[in-house]
Structures are given as C-alpha cells and as structure tokens.
Design a protein around this motif. Structure first.
Motif, PDB file in Angstrom:
ATOM      1  N   ASN A  24     -11.541  -0.067  -5.859  1.00  0.00           N
ATOM      2  CA  ASN A  24     -10.035  -1.242  -6.141  1.00  0.00           C
ATOM      3  C   ASN A  24      -9.028  -1.152  -7.505  1.00  0.00           C
ATOM      4  O   ASN A  24      -8.673  -1.522  -7.782  1.00  0.00           O
ATOM      5  N   HIS A  58      -8.402   4.471  -6.360  1.00  0.00           N
ATOM      6  CA  HIS A  58      -7.038   3.897  -5.743  1.00  0.00           C
ATOM      7  C   HIS A  58      -6.150   5.311  -4.690  1.00  0.00           C
ATOM      8  O   HIS A  58      -5.835   5.554  -3.387  1.00  0.00           O
ATOM      9  N   SER A  59      -7.620   6.761  -5.227  1.00  0.00           N
ATOM     10  CA  SER A  59      -6.432   7.902  -4.631  1.00  0.00           C
ATOM     11  C   SER A  59      -7.404   7.671  -2.907  1.00  0.00           C
ATOM     12  O   SER A  59      -7.098   8.398  -2.036  1.00  0.00           O
ATOM     13  N   LEU A  82      -8.090   5.770  -1.353  1.00  0.00           N
ATOM     14  CA  LEU A  82      -7.530   4.419  -0.115  1.00  0.00           C
ATOM     15  C   LEU A  82      -6.053   5.003   0.455  1.00  0.00           C
ATOM     16  O   LEU A  82      -6.025   4.668   1.234  1.00  0.00           O
ATOM     17  N   ALA A  83      -5.363   5.887  -0.421  1.00  0.00           N
ATOM     18  CA  ALA A  83      -4.227   6.645  -0.397  1.00  0.00           C
ATOM     19  C   ALA A  83      -5.016   7.002   1.075  1.00  0.00           C
ATOM     20  O   ALA A  83      -4.226   7.349   1.682  1.00  0.00           O
ATOM     21  N   GLU A  98      -5.085   6.649   4.789  1.00  0.00           N
ATOM     22  CA  GLU A  98      -4.332   5.733   5.023  1.00  0.00           C
ATOM     23  C   GLU A  98      -2.909   6.621   5.848  1.00  0.00           C
ATOM     24  O   GLU A  98      -3.166   6.772   6.522  1.00  0.00           O
ATOM     25  N   ASP A  99      -2.814   7.912   4.611  1.00  0.00           N
ATOM     26  CA  ASP A  99      -1.706   8.763   4.986  1.00  0.00           C
ATOM     27  C   ASP A  99      -2.016  10.100   4.087  1.00  0.00           C
ATOM     28  O   ASP A  99      -1.343   9.988   2.930  1.00  0.00           O
ATOM     29  N   LYS A 127      -9.675  -3.331  10.954  1.00  0.00           N
ATOM     30  CA  LYS A 127      -8.551  -2.713  10.161  1.00  0.00           C
ATOM     31  C   LYS A 127      -7.660  -3.545  11.154  1.00  0.00           C
ATOM     32  O   LYS A 127      -6.826  -3.304  11.973  1.00  0.00           O
ATOM     33  N   LEU A 128      -6.503  -4.396  10.737  1.00  0.00           N
ATOM     34  CA  LEU A 128      -5.647  -5.263  11.999  1.00  0.00           C
ATOM     35  C   LEU A 128      -4.857  -3.902  11.597  1.00  0.00           C
ATOM     36  O   LEU A 128      -4.071  -3.873  10.274  1.00  0.00           O
ATOM     37  N   ILE A 172      -1.324  -3.802  11.358  1.00  0.00           N
ATOM     38  CA  ILE A 172      -0.132  -4.833  10.492  1.00  0.00           C
ATOM     39  C   ILE A 172       1.531  -4.611  10.714  1.00  0.00           C
ATOM     40  O   ILE A 172       1.924  -4.753   9.718  1.00  0.00           O
ATOM     41  N   GLU A 173       1.193  -3.229  11.131  1.00  0.00           N
ATOM     42  CA  GLU A 173       2.600  -2.149  10.445  1.00  0.00           C
ATOM     43  C   GLU A 173       4.020  -2.373  11.223  1.00  0.00           C
ATOM     44  O   GLU A 173       3.853  -2.725  12.353  1.00  0.00           O
ATOM     45  N   LYS A 174       4.475  -2.704  10.423  1.00  0.00           N
ATOM     46  CA  LYS A 174       6.133  -2.399  11.235  1.00  0.00           C
ATOM     47  C   LYS A 174       6.897  -1.342  10.961  1.00  0.00           C
ATOM     48  O   LYS A 174       6.695  -0.703  10.097  1.00  0.00           O
ATOM     49  N   VAL A 175       7.513  -1.880  11.910  1.00  0.00           N
ATOM     50  CA  VAL A 175       9.104  -0.415  11.685  1.00  0.00           C
ATOM     51  C   VAL A 175      10.505  -1.339  11.631  1.00  0.00           C
ATOM     52  O   VAL A 175      10.740  -1.922  12.107  1.00  0.00           O
TER      53      VAL A 175
END
Lengths: 295, 236
Positions: free
Chosen positions: A163, A169-170, A172-173, A176-177, A289-290, A292-295
């Motif tokens: 964290n 951080h890299s 975590l990034a 994700e993607d 993981k929830l 929670i992504e919105k579009v």
C-alpha cells in the motif's frame, strides 16, 4: 475451566498451523492477482525451502540464521526461474495450458527432490530453539510464539509494502488492468517477476516454520499444506491479500478444532469440505472483491 | 518535421487485417481528429502507436525517434500519454492513487505535486473526491480521472480514445471544453471519436477512417462541410 483451557490451547495450535497456511496462501493469492493463474507448483516451493534449509544447516554447516536468509533467497530465485522458464512463454496462452504447466512443474520439483534426496524421510530437528512459556495453565511452545511473531511481522510488512511503496502500487495496478498499467509506464513483466519472488520467499518462510514443526523431510511434504493453503486463499477470497491472511488463520483453527473435538481422521476432510462450502455459499470468499464498477 | 508520424501502418489480428496501410502526421500544437464508424480501426491505431499492439509493418515516429518497437511501458516517459477507450481507471484504487500512478515514471516529488494541483484545478471534482474509490465515480468523473491521470505524466502529446463515449450531451460538452483547454495549454492532441461533429468542431485537421484505410483527410472546417461526411457521419 479445563474445557476453556483446552479450547484456548487448540486455538493457539490452530493459529500456529493457520499462520503457515496464511503465508503460503499469500503466494497463491498474489500470483493469482497479478498473473491471473493458480500456481499449483507453489506448495512445492515449501518443500524446496525445507530441503534447502536442511542442506545449508546439516550438510554445509552454515549458521542457522544465515541459512534462513540463504533459504529464502534460494526459493525467491527458484520462483523467478520457474516463472521465466515455464510460465512466461505462456503469457498469452489459454488458462488451462498454464494450469497444466503448473501441475507439471509441481511434479518436476517433487521428482527432482526424489532423485537428489531419495524417498526415505530425512529426520531434521528444528532450528528454532526458543523456550516455551506458561501463562496461567496454558503452555505456549517457543515454536508457536516464533511462528506467530514471524507471520505477524511478514503480514504487516507486506501490507505496508503493497500500500505504501511504488512497487506495491504497480502490483495493485497490474492486478487490475495490465494494459492500463503499461500505459502508466509500469513494466508488467518485471512486476510479475517480483510477485513470484515475494510469493516464493513467503513459501520459504512457511517451509522453514513447517519443517520446524514436523521435523522430517519428504519430497511430497509441500503438497498437503500447499493444497490446504489454496483452500485458505479461496476461503479468504482469491486475489485479496488480507483475505489470504484471514483464510489461512480460519482454516488452521478449523483444522485444529476438528482434530481435537471431532475426529483426527476426519480433520483433513473437514478442511477440504470448506472449499465446497465456500464455493456453494460465497464463491468470492470472505473478502472477495466486490463488483463496484460503474459504467 | 511532424511531431508524430505514422507511416504505412499495417496491423493484423491473427489472419484478419485490421489496418491496411495507414499514414498520417500530427504537428506540434495541433488537435487532430481520427474519425470513423465502429470497427474502422481507430482504437487499433492508437494501441499500435503506444505499443499495446505491434504492427505487421510500417512505422511510428515520435519527435524523430522510431518508436515502433518500443514496449508500451516505455512510451509514457517519452512524453506521450494515452487515455484509453472505456477510461480503464483502476477501479479498486482511490482517485488520488490513480492520479499518482499517472506520474509513475516521474521522480521529482515537487514537480509531481505541482502537476497534481494543476489537475485538481482543471478537474475540481477530482479534488473533492480524491479519496473516493475510482470504481464508484460516475462515467463522466471516470473520464475526467482518466484524462487527469494521463496529464499527470506531463505529456507533450495526449492520445484520447472516445472520450465522449456513454456520456450525456452536457458532459460531452464539458469534456470537449477540457480537451480544448488542454490543447490551449500547449499539449498536442490526437483525438479518436465516433462523435464526428464534436470532434471536427474542435480539431484543426482530421482523417476519416473506413475499414482500416484513410479515405479522406483535410482541414476540419472543410470536412465539416463535405457532403459525403455530412451524409455518413454528421447525420445531415
């Protein structure tokens, strides 16, 4: 009172073995998060760590403290090498191909150990020599204290690392993607390499603690804790670092309570049935993981 | 010499040729629009420029250096930022963490702080929500975050892929105002859009892409009055 003391003693046992599961589960979950693969050879790194410690301490007569450092380093390099040789060429292959390769690597490691060290169990006394302490009517062994302390330090350290450092951080990034991470200037291949190194180093720590408890070396010794840690990672929520920690500890407690109060023979079956229960009731695990992504 | 030159680019997905020999130039300070229908190859071109895809042949030259074979993670430190299609913000991380990842390759803490303040000034809503998890932002806010994240690398050229996608008309106007102000601030812009009308309204020049080929190019103001463009893309 005797019952309460008994339960407390089992709780400590559970936390001790659970700590080891948690350390291994961290490797599963981090590699899954970053590389989206289940590294089924991860459990065998525990075995590699245990044998490496034996070689350094008993055959090469290295000071135990230095031997621990060398073992961790050896396993980290091993993890990096496996990733480079076996998994990196499959970066864009189907997931099933990677999974089968991981199982292949697992067999390779076990059989290499069999070839080098033979099938006869090698007795290997614990290098952890800390006196036990007695609190009230409960005796806490030195090994339990060392295991809990080491695990706590590792968990806090890892959480801070992920964290609060650039490398964390890299990670975590990338988890994700990967594409977006590349656009930020993050070297995805290097991040995956470092993740394997950290995961394998944690497995080495787990291996050292595990062998200090069981004091006997076998080429297949990593298989059972490895697969239990995988259950722990799924129980906590695969991909989640705190999830792996919680999953490991919970599973350890379930195992020791089952052994003490239900049946020694059935304990493993109960542990593995947790996987079925989780997949039925909450497939994303305790801290999954929830969305929670919105579009 | 053009700032960014794309020369005879050909890109395949397996056996399917997505880009069939595309060439264009972007000069320093310009806003260039790449317009075309869905599937024309606009996103593929941007992905090839920033190294997420490798071309079969052709070259990409940025500020005189051939970057065709430069890996994607080394592009941003050359001064080129890419705002990808669909925003692709790091949904589990906070707004601030996303922005800081935009400055990943930079080292001077004071300069990064300066850029952060500039981004907050340009997008006050991001400042208000700096500790919010990015996945909980609205679509428009995520677009702002993706743009702010790209600006955190202090790029000399910014590539934007469909910034108006899925946004309400009011937000589309807001986003395009921001693109214009980024351009006015001295950053060159390569804009990929399906919304041809909006894109042409802020662009200096434009290229029209159809099934992997450039079929028309010219001053944006001229293209806006071109009959075939009006018919095919402007709905007039």
């Amino acid at each position: 009172m005797a019952l309460l003391n008994g339960i407390l003693a089992q709780l400590l046992n559970g936390l001790r073995i659970g700590s080891i599961y948690a350390l291994i589960a961290l490797g599963y979950t981090m590699v899954y998060g970053i590389a989206k693969m289940i590294n089924f050879a991860h459990g065998d790194i525990i075995m590699v760590g245990a044998y490496a410690l034996y070689v350094f301490v008993s055959l090469l007569h290295v000071h135990p403290a230095l031997a621990v450092v060398l073992t961790i380093g050896f396993c980290a390099v091993m993890g990096i090498t496996i990733e480079k040789i076996a998994y990196k060429p499959l970066r864009n292959a189907q997931r099933l191909a990677v999974l089968i390769t991981a199982i292949g690597v697992s067999y390779l490691l076990q059989n290499l150990a069999l070839l080098i060290f033979k099938a006869t169990p090698i007795p290997f006394g614990s290098i952890i020599r800390v006196p036990s302490i007695t609190v009230g009517e409960i005796t806490i062994s030195g090994l339990t204290m060392v295991t809990l302390a080491v695990t706590a330090v590792v968990m806090v350290g890892l959480t801070l690392f992920v964290n609060h450092t650039k490398m964390g951080h890299s990670m975590l990034a990338v988890s994700e993607d990967q594409g977006a991470a590349k656009l930020m200037g993050i070297n995805v291949d290097r991040t995956i390499t470092i993740t394997f190194a950290i995961g394998s180093a944690l497995a080495a720590v787990a291996g050292i603690l595990y062998i200090s408890q069981y004091e006997s070396l076998l080429p297949t010794l990593g298989a059972l804790p490895g697969i239990k840690a995988f259950v722990a990672a799924v129980l906590g929520g695969i991909g989640s670092i705190p999830g792996a920690m919680i999953g490991g500890l919970v599973l350890g407690i379930i195992e020791s309570m089952s052994k003490a109060y239900i049946s020694t023979q059935l304990a493993d079956a109960i542990v593995f049935s947790m996987l079925v229960v989780v997949l039925l009731l909450k497939p994303s695990g305790i801290l999954g993981k929830l969305s929670i992504e919105k579009v | 010499m053009a700032m960014l030159e794309v020369n005879d680019l050909k890109v395949y997905y397996g056996v399917i040729q997505a880009i069939k020999g595309v060439s264009f130039q972007v000069n320093e300070g310009e806003v260039i629009a790449l317009i075309g229908a869905n599937g024309a190859g606009k996103t593929t071109i941007l992905h090839t420029i920033t190294g997420l895809l490798s071309p079969h042949s052709g070259s990409v030259v940025f500020e005189g250096t051939d970057i065709t074979k430069v890996p994607a993670h080394k592009i941003v430190s050359l001064g080129m930022a890419h705002v990808p299609e669909g925003r692709r913000v790091f949904a589990q991380l906070s707004v601030l963490q996303n922005l800081m990842l935009g400055a990943f390759t930079r080292t001077d803490k004071n300069e990064i702080q300066e850029s952060l303040e500039e981004v907050y000034k340009r997008f006050p809503r991001l400042a208000e929500r700096k500790n919010q998890i990015a996945g909980t932002l609205s679509g428009g806010e995520q677009q702002m975050l993706a743009m702010g994240r790209a600006l955190m690398s202090k790029p000399r050229i910014i590539l934007m892929d469909e910034p108006s996608m899925g946004l309400s008309p009011i937000l589309v106007n807001e986003i395009f105002d921001i693109i214009q102000s980024v351009s006015a601030g001295g950053t060159t812009v390569l804009l990929v859009e399906q919304n041809a009308k909006k894109a042409l309204s802020i662009a200096d020049r434009a290229y029209v892409l159809e099934t992997g080929k450039i079929v028309l190019e010219g001053e944006a103001s001229v293209l806006m009055n071109d009959d075939s463009i009006k018919k095919a893309y402007l709905g007039e």
